[in-house]
Motif scaffolding. Structure first.
Motif, PDB file in Angstrom:
ATOM      1  N   LEU A 111       0.839  -1.187   0.000  1.00 51.75           N
ATOM      2  CA  LEU A 111       0.000   0.000   0.000  1.00 51.75           C
ATOM      3  C   LEU A 111       0.889   1.258   0.000  1.00 51.75           C
ATOM      4  O   LEU A 111       1.688   1.424  -0.904  1.00 51.75           O
ATOM      5  N   ASN A 112       0.793   2.102   1.030  1.00 52.12           N
ATOM      6  CA  ASN A 112       1.634   3.305   1.098  1.00 52.12           C
ATOM      7  C   ASN A 112       2.659   3.206   2.230  1.00 52.12           C
ATOM      8  O   ASN A 112       3.152   4.212   2.728  1.00 52.12           O
ATOM      9  N   ILE A 113       2.988   1.959   2.607  1.00 51.42           N
ATOM     10  CA  ILE A 113       3.929   1.735   3.703  1.00 51.42           C
ATOM     11  C   ILE A 113       5.158   1.030   3.148  1.00 51.42           C
ATOM     12  O   ILE A 113       5.048   0.077   2.380  1.00 51.42           O
ATOM     13  N   ILE A 114       6.346   1.512   3.546  1.00 50.84           N
ATOM     14  CA  ILE A 114       7.582   0.899   3.087  1.00 50.84           C
ATOM     15  C   ILE A 114       8.477   0.600   4.285  1.00 50.84           C
ATOM     16  O   ILE A 114       8.664   1.443   5.163  1.00 50.84           O
ATOM     17  N   HIS A 115       9.000  -0.624   4.316  1.00 51.87           N
ATOM     18  CA  HIS A 115       9.975  -1.020   5.332  1.00 51.87           C
ATOM     19  C   HIS A 115      11.365  -0.974   4.708  1.00 51.87           C
ATOM     20  O   HIS A 115      11.593  -1.570   3.639  1.00 51.87           O
ATOM     21  N   LEU A 116      12.284  -0.293   5.350  1.00 47.23           N
ATOM     22  CA  LEU A 116      13.647  -0.157   4.849  1.00 47.23           C
ATOM     23  C   LEU A 116      14.638  -0.658   5.885  1.00 47.23           C
ATOM     24  O   LEU A 116      14.449  -0.454   7.087  1.00 47.23           O
ATOM     25  N   THR A 117      15.690  -1.309   5.420  1.00 49.18           N
ATOM     26  CA  THR A 117      16.824  -1.586   6.298  1.00 49.18           C
ATOM     27  C   THR A 117      17.665  -0.310   6.391  1.00 49.18           C
ATOM     28  O   THR A 117      17.549   0.599   5.571  1.00 49.18           O
ATOM     29  N   LYS A 118      18.520  -0.258   7.370  1.00 53.58           N
ATOM     30  CA  LYS A 118      19.320   0.951   7.585  1.00 53.58           C
ATOM     31  C   LYS A 118      20.222   1.257   6.387  1.00 53.58           C
ATOM     32  O   LYS A 118      20.521   2.417   6.092  1.00 53.58           O
ATOM     33  N   SER A 119      20.660   0.220   5.696  1.00 57.11           N
ATOM     34  CA  SER A 119      21.578   0.422   4.577  1.00 57.11           C
ATOM     35  C   SER A 119      20.853   0.630   3.249  1.00 57.11           C
ATOM     36  O   SER A 119      21.496   0.880   2.230  1.00 57.11           O
ATOM     37  N   ALA A 120      19.533   0.523   3.239  1.00 57.45           N
ATOM     38  CA  ALA A 120      18.786   0.626   1.989  1.00 57.45           C
ATOM     39  C   ALA A 120      18.750   2.060   1.476  1.00 57.45           C
ATOM     40  O   ALA A 120      18.769   3.018   2.251  1.00 57.45           O
ATOM     41  N   LYS A 121      18.719   2.195   0.154  1.00 55.52           N
ATOM     42  CA  LYS A 121      18.604   3.493  -0.483  1.00 55.52           C
ATOM     43  C   LYS A 121      17.182   3.682  -1.001  1.00 55.52           C
ATOM     44  O   LYS A 121      16.581   2.759  -1.537  1.00 55.52           O
ATOM     45  N   ALA A 122      16.647   4.869  -0.822  1.00 56.71           N
ATOM     46  CA  ALA A 122      15.306   5.168  -1.302  1.00 56.71           C
ATOM     47  C   ALA A 122      15.325   6.511  -2.012  1.00 56.71           C
ATOM     48  O   ALA A 122      16.016   7.449  -1.589  1.00 56.71           O
ATOM     49  N   ASN A 123      14.610   6.611  -3.113  1.00 58.52           N
ATOM     50  CA  ASN A 123      14.553   7.817  -3.936  1.00 58.52           C
ATOM     51  C   ASN A 123      13.181   8.462  -3.805  1.00 58.52           C
ATOM     52  O   ASN A 123      12.161   7.819  -4.065  1.00 58.52           O
ATOM     53  N   ILE A 124      13.150   9.717  -3.382  1.00 57.47           N
ATOM     54  CA  ILE A 124      11.908  10.466  -3.248  1.00 57.47           C
ATOM     55  C   ILE A 124      11.698  11.280  -4.515  1.00 57.47           C
ATOM     56  O   ILE A 124      12.606  11.985  -4.973  1.00 57.47           O
ATOM     57  N   LEU A 125      10.513  11.165  -5.093  1.00 55.22           N
ATOM     58  CA  LEU A 125      10.251  11.957  -6.288  1.00 55.22           C
ATOM     59  C   LEU A 125       8.781  12.360  -6.360  1.00 55.22           C
ATOM     60  O   LEU A 125       7.907  11.719  -5.762  1.00 55.22           O
ATOM     61  N   VAL A 126       8.538  13.422  -7.100  1.00 54.24           N
ATOM     62  CA  VAL A 126       7.192  13.929  -7.344  1.00 54.24           C
ATOM     63  C   VAL A 126       7.064  14.132  -8.842  1.00 54.24           C
ATOM     64  O   VAL A 126       7.988  14.673  -9.485  1.00 54.24           O
ATOM     65  N   TYR A 127       5.938  13.722  -9.397  1.00 53.78           N
ATOM     66  CA  TYR A 127       5.724  13.934 -10.835  1.00 53.78           C
ATOM     67  C   TYR A 127       4.465  14.778 -11.047  1.00 53.78           C
ATOM     68  O   TYR A 127       3.405  14.476 -10.489  1.00 53.78           O
ATOM     69  N   LEU A 128       4.618  15.851 -11.861  1.00 53.18           N
ATOM     70  CA  LEU A 128       3.493  16.746 -12.165  1.00 53.18           C
ATOM     71  C   LEU A 128       3.368  16.880 -13.677  1.00 53.18           C
ATOM     72  O   LEU A 128       4.361  17.158 -14.365  1.00 53.18           O
ATOM     73  N   GLU A 129       2.164  16.703 -14.189  1.00 54.40           N
ATOM     74  CA  GLU A 129       1.934  16.882 -15.623  1.00 54.40           C
ATOM     75  C   GLU A 129       1.700  18.354 -15.975  1.00 54.40           C
ATOM     76  O   GLU A 129       1.888  18.767 -17.117  1.00 54.40           O
ATOM     77  N   GLN A 130       1.281  19.143 -14.972  1.00 54.13           N
ATOM     78  CA  GLN A 130       1.082  20.578 -15.176  1.00 54.13           C
ATOM     79  C   GLN A 130       1.765  21.332 -14.030  1.00 54.13           C
ATOM     80  O   GLN A 130       1.990  20.777 -12.958  1.00 54.13           O
ATOM     81  N   LYS A 131       2.101  22.584 -14.275  1.00 50.33           N
ATOM     82  CA  LYS A 131       2.765  23.375 -13.241  1.00 50.33           C
ATOM     83  C   LYS A 131       1.870  23.535 -12.020  1.00 50.33           C
ATOM     84  O   LYS A 131       0.684  23.835 -12.140  1.00 50.33           O
ATOM     85  N   SER A 132       2.451  23.310 -10.867  1.00 50.02           N
ATOM     86  CA  SER A 132       1.672  23.399  -9.632  1.00 50.02           C
ATOM     87  C   SER A 132       2.613  23.642  -8.452  1.00 50.02           C
ATOM     88  O   SER A 132       3.806  23.329  -8.515  1.00 50.02           O
ATOM     89  N   ASP A 133       2.068  24.207  -7.391  1.00 46.06           N
ATOM     90  CA  ASP A 133       2.790  24.317  -6.133  1.00 46.06           C
ATOM     91  C   ASP A 133       2.571  23.043  -5.325  1.00 46.06           C
ATOM     92  O   ASP A 133       1.587  22.330  -5.503  1.00 46.06           O
ATOM     93  N   PHE A 134       3.467  22.772  -4.384  1.00 47.13           N
ATOM     94  CA  PHE A 134       3.239  21.680  -3.426  1.00 47.13           C
ATOM     95  C   PHE A 134       4.193  21.840  -2.255  1.00 47.13           C
ATOM     96  O   PHE A 134       5.185  22.579  -2.321  1.00 47.13           O
TER      97      PHE A 134
END
Length: 456
Positions: A111-134
């Motif tokens: 779902l929207n839950i992720i379990h990570l080990t301490k050594s794991a790498k995770a990439n945060i990203l946001v995708y927008l099809e139109q210009k917007s604030d967030f």
């Protein structure tokens, strides 16, 4: 477009936010937050995307890989790139999207839950099809605190909302309808089937239509999935068992309270032709009564059949005027002269008869365990077929040799031959000799030296 965001944490339970103006395309956010924070076993990191235009929704993702999307990724692209997203909030245009991160000994997500080990790498990203604030907000929270407000009488338990039946979502805000109670399905409405009882379920539609239908243990995104096109939906018992096991496993791993549901959505108006769900509450009484009635009927039929078979059908050969003692004697003679044996036993004794592979009376092919009677004229039939035949016809169905009372009586008074299967029939003109053709018929063209000897 790529932005670098370096978050420096001081106190572990502080809230950190960062706002963005008029962004579009894929925004990769590089941060060492996963290296800097030190969560205890009772804490988790809550990352929320909010303050965006309602008609220009961005999609918030955390991925184990470093994907590059040219457009808003669909369900399969999200899955293939090992990403976690609050896709349900995005699809239903919620005002925020949340991803929950916990540090665990093994990497896992649902779902929207992720379990990570301490050594794991995770990439945060946001995708927008139109210009917007967030705005992106980081918060460290105790696991037993719900990060959303539970709605529709949902109860916060172990940091997650426990929803009443008929509501789903991380905040229980999404109303769904029971498929088993419907006769007509509206487009874009979510329907559910509760498979807690693990029964088989089937619903037939009046015509073929396109829809998605899946267990939320396999796919937790309510309006996403592989599109099907057919005139029915069906869940076998093994399918419901597998779904229940998957959901129980995820509930245990992620402290969730997800109900064991299949979800159905379609873009078409659909009429349900019939509901054959075995677990439908409104049909339970009908199923029980029908099952009991059929069982009783089968028992009665079986009892009658056994009763009929227990009285040898050969009795009718002798007519109503025959005495009981004569009937008993002649039944013994018949069973002695033409004993019942299996087809396998018969062919083993007399391989020449193997060419006859079906009963001349019923025309059904013989099987090894079929019960057989063989006449003195070397023709054989299903025992039940022959017994029924000679009730009205006192002749062989194949060669018209006599099978009447007098003939059988004379045959039983002669000496036994061939292990009791055939008798020396020299006492009547009709059956006085066995010809060489009969021996060939019994043993085939090449008579074995070990074949039984028939007295002629």
């Amino acid at each position: 477009m790529f932005l670098n965001l370096l978050l420096t944490l001081g106190v572990a339970d502080s809230i950190f936010s960062k706002g963005y103006k008029q962004m579009s395309g894929q925004i990769n956010i590089e941060t060492d937050i996963f290296d800097r924070i030190n969560l205890t076993v009772d804490q988790r990191l809550i990352i929320t995307l909010s303050n965006y235009y309602s008609h220009k929704l961005p999609l918030f993702l955390i991925c184990r890989k470093s994907p590059s999307f040219s457009k808003i990724p669909d369900y399969f692209a999200i899955k293939n790139n090992q990403c976690v997203t609050d896709l349900n909030s995005y699809d239903f245009q919620k005002s925020s999207q949340t991803i929950v991160i916990e540090f665990q000994p093994q990497d896992n997500n649902y779902l929207n839950i992720i379990h990570l080990t301490k050594s794991a790498k995770a990439n945060i990203l946001v995708y927008l099809e139109q210009k917007s604030d967030f705005v992106i907000n980081f918060d460290i929270q105790d696991k037993n605190v719900c990060y959303v407000i539970c709605q529709n009488q949902g109860i916060c338990k172990d940091g997650q909302c426990m929803c009443p039946e008929g509501f789903i979502g991380n905040d229980c805000s999404l109303k769904v309808s029971d498929l088993s109670a419907q006769q007509e399905l509206d487009p874009f409405t979510i329907y559910y089937l509760n498979i807690r009882e693990q029964n088989s379920l089937r619903f037939d539609f009046t015509e073929r239509c396109s829809f998605t239908f899946h267990c939320i243990g396999e796919n937790p995104f309510y309006s996403r999935g592989e599109l099907e096109f057919q005139s029915y939906i069906e869940i076998l018992q093994e399918d419901s068992q597998k779904c229940l096991e998957q959901i129980n496993s995820y509930n245990l791993q992620f402290s969730l309270h997800t109900q064991p549901l299949y979800l159905f959505t379609s873009n078409n108006q659909i009429q349900i032709a019939s509901d054959s769900s075995e677990s439908s509450n409104k049909n339970t009484i009908v199923y029980i009564v029908t099952s009991i009635g059929l069982s009783l009927l089968l028992i009665i039929i079986f009892a009658c059949f056994k009763c009929k078979k227990s009285t040898p059908q050969i009795n009718s050969l002798f007519g109503v005027s025959s005495s009981m003692s004569q009937k008993i004697a002649l039944i013994r003679q018949m069973n002695k002269f033409m004993p019942i044996q299996t087809y396998q036993e018969l062919i083993k004794k007399f391989p020449g008869l193997s060419d006859d592979q079906s009963c001349p009376i019923c025309l059904e092919n013989y099987k090894e365990d079929h019960k057989i009677r063989v006449s003195y004229c070397t023709h054989f039939f299903h025992s039940e077929c022959l017994d029924l035949w000679i009730e009205k016809n006192e002749i062989c169905p194949t060669c018209r040799s006599s099978l009447n009372y007098e003939t059988l009586n004379k045959l039983t008074n002669t000496e036994n031959n061939d292990e009791g299967l055939f008798q020396n029939a020299s006492s009547t003109k009709q059956i006085s000799n066995y010809s060489s053709q009969k021996k060939i018929r019994l043993y085939g063209e090449n008579k074995s030296a070990n074949s039984p000897v028939i007295t002629l």
